[in-house]
Design an enzyme around this catalytic site. Structure first.
Site, mmCIF file in Angstrom:
data_model
loop_
_atom_site.group_PDB
_atom_site.id
_atom_site.type_symbol
_atom_site.label_atom_id
_atom_site.label_comp_id
_atom_site.label_asym_id
_atom_site.label_seq_id
_atom_site.Cartn_x
_atom_site.Cartn_y
_atom_site.Cartn_z
ATOM 1 N N CYS A 184 0.828 -1.210 0.000
ATOM 2 C CA CYS A 184 0.000 0.000 0.000
ATOM 3 C C CYS A 184 0.868 1.267 0.000
ATOM 4 O O CYS A 184 1.410 1.631 1.036
ATOM 5 C CB CYS A 184 -0.890 -0.060 1.248
ATOM 6 S SG CYS A 184 -1.648 1.479 1.737
ATOM 7 N N CYS A 240 0.110 3.906 2.609
ATOM 8 C CA CYS A 240 0.540 3.479 3.946
ATOM 9 C C CYS A 240 2.005 3.858 4.169
ATOM 10 O O CYS A 240 2.374 4.319 5.246
ATOM 11 C CB CYS A 240 0.377 1.967 4.113
ATOM 12 S SG CYS A 240 -1.322 1.399 3.927
#
Length: 110
Positions: free
Chosen positions: A35, A38
């Protein structure tokens, strides 16, 4: 996992102890290695943990490695931030955001 410096990683096994049983409010980032947003949040979370450590515990949970907790809280998007106080989830926020905005959103609960 894109671990944020100074931020504890929690798992299905210790979530109850580290988050539900915590004395301080806890910000949990549900995150994943794959991700990109993230990864962008790692320095923001590190700074938050350093600045607010007296008032707020900041932890990360890898959704791929910890499906039980992820499913229990119906987390579908990464990153998802959840604030827990006294064992209860008070607030959920989805998506990367600047540190200042995250702090403003946390202001209501910490």
């Amino acid at each position: 996992m894109s671990r944020a410096k100074g931020v504890t990683e929690v798992t299905d096994a210790d979530f109850a102890t580290e988050v539900i049983g915590a004395e301080l409010p806890v910000l949990v980032e549900f995150t994943a290695d794959w991700c990109p947003p993230c990864r962008q949040m790692a320095p923001v979370l590190s700074a938050l943990a350093a600045e607010q450590g007296e008032r707020l515990k900041v932890v990360q949970l890898n959704v791929d490695a910890n499906p039980a907790t992820t499913n229990a809280y119906k987390v579908l998007s990464m990153p998802t931030f959840m604030v827990f106080r006294d064992g209860e989830p008070l607030r959920s926020m989805v998506g990367a955001r600047p540190g200042r905005r995250l702090l403003e959103e946390l202001g209501e609960v910490i």
